[in-house]
Write an enzyme that holds these catalytic residues in place. Structure first.
Site, PDB file in Angstrom:
ATOM      1  N   ILE A   7      -4.000  13.274   1.539  1.00 20.99           N
ATOM      2  CA  ILE A   7      -2.859  13.330   0.625  1.00 20.99           C
ATOM      3  C   ILE A   7      -3.338  13.244  -0.826  1.00 20.99           C
ATOM      4  CG2 ILE A   7      -1.266  12.362   2.302  1.00 20.99           C
ATOM      5  CD1 ILE A   7      -1.536   9.648   0.859  1.00 20.99           C
ATOM      6  N   GLY A  59      -1.316   9.133  -5.658  1.00 18.20           N
ATOM      7  CA  GLY A  59      -0.021   8.890  -6.287  1.00 18.20           C
ATOM      8  C   GLY A  59      -0.083   9.031  -7.799  1.00 18.20           C
TER       9      GLY A  59
END
Length: 287
Positions: free
Chosen positions: A209, A212
């Site tokens: 991923i 953030g």
């Protein structure tokens, strides 16, 4: 070993002195998506050596003390923690190069109860290494999902307002690259979750991923593009909650609302129609 409220609140996070160059600022800009349009001359100062500028969001990677919660003595179950919220306040524009000092401290802990986790609030101040002038203040919260029961009840250092329910006043869509997490990790966050497919699958994700804070930077880019005409001095404050992961290669749509005295925003992964940043607020200098 469980979290000890007083011990963690007084944890001596080491001070970090860091020198960064124009090349470092260019790498950060490229890693967060600047330069995707090679003929947009407004983006050139961030990725080209003539009249170089730094993105305001770059402050989040400067003076970074590293993954100090991984120290067993903190009592934190670091495998299960997640970055929950991030705030950034610029007290003056970030120069394209310089030497800075980062000073980090834990400012509060909110215990959700045994088996329910705890939120640890920390603050980093970024100072010019020569003058000690304050450049930026960075507030963050970390949700320690495997902890709880320490008894802390401190209030968060920043309050995040809800996202408006009306249609947005402006929208900006920006692509991410399939290899963007590999680029962003060169800015200092080497968590294998963002690079190693086996680690990502073990954590419950289909593939690595995006960081953030890279998503946070893409939202900042959208605000700079839409509201500031790429003038970095105009974006003075940015904060948001991380609500879902982003997969590199997805398109990020930032929806923007003009509110009284501030700007509200949220960011979605277009392909999944998933909100990935919520409760966003920014301050824009109207110069």
């Amino acid at each position: 070993m469980a979290i000890d409220y007083r011990r963690l609140l007084d944890w001596p996070v080491p001070e970090v002195r860091q020198t960064y160059s124009v090349r470092d600022s260019q790498l950060y800009a490229l890693a967060t998506g600047l330069g995707a349009d090679p003929v947009d001359t407004r983006q050139l100062p961030f990725v080209y050596e003539h009249n170089p500028q730094a993105l305001p969001m770059q402050a989040v990677v400067l003076g970074y003390p590293g993954f100090w919660m991984k120290d067993p003595a903190t009592g934190v179950d670091w495998v299960r923690l997640v970055h929950a919220e991030q705030g950034l306040r610029l007290h003056r524009p970030l120069p394209a190069s310089g030497e800075v000092i980062g000073r980090t401290r834990v400012v509060g802990i909110n215990d959700k109860g045994p088996g329910k986790g705890a939120i640890v609030y920390s603050q980093r101040t970024l100072h010019d290494a020569v003058s000690d002038e304050l450049i930026a203040t960075l507030d963050s919260s970390t949700f320690c999902r495997g902890d709880g029961g320490c008894g802390g009840s401190d209030a968060p250092p920043m309050r995040l307002a809800p996202t408006p329910e009306r249609e947005p006043d402006a929208v900006c869509e920006l692509p991410t690259l399939p290899q963007q997490a590999l680029l962003y990790r060169q800015c200092g966050d080497f968590n294998p979750l963002h690079a190693d497919p086996a680690v990502a699958r073990a954590a419950g994700f289909e593939r690595p991923i995006l960081h953030g804070l890279c998503t946070f930077a893409v939202a900042g880019h959208a605000l700079l593009r839409t509201l500031c005409d790429y003038d970095p001095a105009r974006l003075t404050q940015l904060q948001a909650r991380f609500s879902a992961p982003v997969y590199p290669g997805e398109t990020l749509r930032t929806e923007i609302w003009h509110e009284a005295g501030a700007v509200a925003f949220r960011t979605l992964a277009v392909e999944r129609q998933q909100v990935v940043l919520s409760h966003g607020r920014a301050q824009i200098d109207t110069r």
